[in-house]
Design a protein around this motif. Structure first.
Motif, PDB file in Angstrom:
ATOM      1  N   ARG A  39       0.834  -1.213   0.000  1.00  0.00           N
ATOM      2  CA  ARG A  39       0.000   0.000   0.000  1.00  0.00           C
ATOM      3  C   ARG A  39       0.866   1.259   0.000  1.00  0.00           C
ATOM      4  NH1 ARG A  39      -2.823  -3.039   3.952  1.00  0.00           N
ATOM      5  NH2 ARG A  39      -4.705  -3.935   3.026  1.00  0.00           N
ATOM      6  N   ASP A  75      -3.732  -7.874  -3.909  1.00  0.00           N
ATOM      7  CA  ASP A  75      -4.396  -8.226  -2.650  1.00  0.00           C
ATOM      8  C   ASP A  75      -4.691  -7.006  -1.780  1.00  0.00           C
ATOM      9  OD1 ASP A  75      -4.296 -10.839  -3.467  1.00  0.00           O
ATOM     10  OD2 ASP A  75      -2.981 -11.530  -1.846  1.00  0.00           O
ATOM     11  N   LEU A  77      -6.391  -4.506  -2.785  1.00  0.00           N
ATOM     12  CA  LEU A  77      -7.710  -4.031  -3.157  1.00  0.00           C
ATOM     13  C   LEU A  77      -8.776  -4.735  -2.340  1.00  0.00           C
ATOM     14  CD1 LEU A  77      -7.264  -4.011  -7.027  1.00  0.00           C
ATOM     15  CD2 LEU A  77      -7.172  -2.060  -5.471  1.00  0.00           C
ATOM     16  N   PRO A  78      -9.836  -4.027  -1.931  1.00  0.00           N
ATOM     17  CA  PRO A  78     -10.908  -4.684  -1.181  1.00  0.00           C
ATOM     18  C   PRO A  78     -11.643  -5.682  -2.069  1.00  0.00           C
ATOM     19  CG  PRO A  78     -11.516  -2.430  -1.705  1.00  0.00           C
ATOM     20  CD  PRO A  78     -10.082  -2.617  -2.155  1.00  0.00           C
ATOM     21  N   ASP A  79     -12.163  -6.740  -1.439  1.00  0.00           N
ATOM     22  CA  ASP A  79     -12.981  -7.711  -2.168  1.00  0.00           C
ATOM     23  C   ASP A  79     -14.221  -7.030  -2.699  1.00  0.00           C
ATOM     24  OD1 ASP A  79     -11.265  -9.814  -1.723  1.00  0.00           O
ATOM     25  OD2 ASP A  79     -12.278 -10.477   0.102  1.00  0.00           O
ATOM     26  N   GLN A  80     -14.631  -7.413  -3.867  1.00  0.00           N
ATOM     27  CA  GLN A  80     -15.826  -6.823  -4.489  1.00  0.00           C
ATOM     28  C   GLN A  80     -17.035  -7.742  -4.324  1.00  0.00           C
ATOM     29  OE1 GLN A  80     -15.862  -3.700  -5.861  1.00  0.00           O
ATOM     30  NE2 GLN A  80     -13.780  -3.597  -5.081  1.00  0.00           N
TER      31      GLN A  80
END
Length: 82
Positions: A39, A75, A77-80
């Protein structure tokens, strides 16, 4: 506590080794550290060498050089999920 090394893979055949490593208690802390570092790199680093951060990954190895886990930058990125 063991020391882990976070080698950055940033393209085919391109690798930036981690010469110092981090002392962490175990796999959960290793993954959390890798995600935080990813990040930070994505948010704060401008690089001509890295055109797409989301093809990058950290290959984490222990002091013996044994692979522990691979953490793709995607990884972060937030889960969609629904």
């Amino acid at each position: 506590m063991p020391r882990y090394f976070f080698h950055l893979h940033y393209g085919p055949g391109k690798r930036a080794p981690d010469p110092e490593g981090e002392i962490l208690p175990g796999p959960e802390a290793v993954r959390a550290h890798a995600l935080a570092a990813a990040r930070g790199l994505v948010a704060q680093t401008r690089s001509d060498a890295v055109r797409d951060w989301f093809v990058c990954a950290f290959e984490v190895v222990d002091e013996a050089g044994t692979p522990v886990l691979t953490v793709p930058f995607g990884d972060i990125l937030p889960d969609q999920g629904d």
